[in-house]
Design a protein around this motif. Sequence first.
Motif, PDB file in Angstrom:
ATOM      1  N   ARG A 161      32.425  42.133  46.940  1.00 61.41           N
ATOM      2  CA  ARG A 161      33.731  42.706  47.277  1.00 61.41           C
ATOM      3  C   ARG A 161      33.718  43.285  48.694  1.00 61.41           C
ATOM      4  O   ARG A 161      34.689  43.143  49.449  1.00 61.41           O
ATOM      5  N   ILE A 162      32.629  43.937  49.051  1.00 64.87           N
ATOM      6  CA  ILE A 162      32.539  44.550  50.383  1.00 64.87           C
ATOM      7  C   ILE A 162      32.604  43.492  51.479  1.00 64.87           C
ATOM      8  O   ILE A 162      33.303  43.662  52.489  1.00 64.87           O
ATOM      9  N   THR A 194      37.251  49.094  44.379  1.00 63.95           N
ATOM     10  CA  THR A 194      37.040  47.807  45.052  1.00 63.95           C
ATOM     11  C   THR A 194      37.660  46.658  44.261  1.00 63.95           C
ATOM     12  O   THR A 194      37.528  45.496  44.654  1.00 63.95           O
ATOM     13  N   LEU A 243      39.607  43.857  45.889  1.00 61.66           N
ATOM     14  CA  LEU A 243      38.894  42.913  46.736  1.00 61.66           C
ATOM     15  C   LEU A 243      38.388  41.687  45.987  1.00 61.66           C
ATOM     16  O   LEU A 243      37.800  40.795  46.602  1.00 61.66           O
TER      17      LEU A 243
END
Length: 379
Positions: A99-100, A133, A136
């Motif tokens: 996700r990051i 998150t 994302l």
Amino acid sequence: MKSRILILSTSLGLGGADQQVIALASNLIQRGHQVKIVSMVPLGVMGLEAQSDGFDIATLNMSRGVPEPRVIPKLIHLINDWQPHILHSHLFHANLLARIVRLFTRVPVIISTAHSIDESNGARWREIAYKFTDFLCDLTICISKAGVERYIQIGLVSREKAKFIPNFVNTNKFKFDSELRSNIRCKLGLGDEFTWLAVGRFDPPKDYPTTIKAFAIVLQQNPNALLIIVGIGKLQSDIEELVKELQIDSNVRFLGARSDVVALMNAADAYLMSSAWEGMPMVLLEAAATQLPVVSTDVGGIKETVLDGKSGFLVPSKNPQLLAQAMFKMMAIPEVERLQMGQKGREFVVANYSTEEVVTQWEQLYCNLLKQRQITAFI
């Protein structure tokens, strides 16, 4: 529609999730997709074996338990170079990392897979990280229906972004073989004693202390019973010490990591599990496919795989006395009826958790998500 799929896993060691990652990759490759597997930590046993078998596998070489921001640019570079249509992550740390990196590079579809009903391991920050998150990733997949409902209930994912796709098992590999049973029981020096089998890492979720305490109770009335434990882990010495403390070491065998689990399942009379929490244990699917009746705790998605009273018995977790009672009940059943229980378990697994059916679900999901993004993913 054939696509490039990058599978990101926290590890590729000996766990059920690791096994599932490699099996999924293998089947997708057989169906014509391009698949690269990336492990966050150095490759373990299954990862090295898969690499030697020709799988496209890389590692970010991240140290276990140590946050290393340097792996973010490393994964971004890998994604930019390979340009996958789908980034499919497995387990908490890989899900978070996938996700990051979406903040810094383009990936048409990102799917997170949670392999436990509780991937927080008691750490509140993990749940917060999942929640904030969520935007994302495109979907969060849970391997049990119970996992889907829990994640929605505690607000980690919205209902429209949560989906259930179970683990799958190779029912052609895991099956009962009377000749194999005779051979392995002979090699293990087994006679007529009732033999229980437990397979899994010596980690807190598996709650081996409850297994050992329940077995000690069973031995009070069935002194010839045997418990075979397959696995390794950081808590193994503690469990071995508990076995000695309870003076049952002559009835418990620790076999370590084994590659012949199919044979050992054929050798056993019943399967035993006392997990404190779970997703959908691969080992229970394997045991059921091998026609082993099961005694287990009723946690996570286990009741979705073990038919209580039909293919096994389920009891509450962390209660050695209740677990022992279910073991007594199983051992008292005539062998013919136990075999019938095992057959019911196999029939259920073949109908619901076969490789062909579940891999098709994954393939259809990939295709649908790419169509929604208007991505033509032919390779």
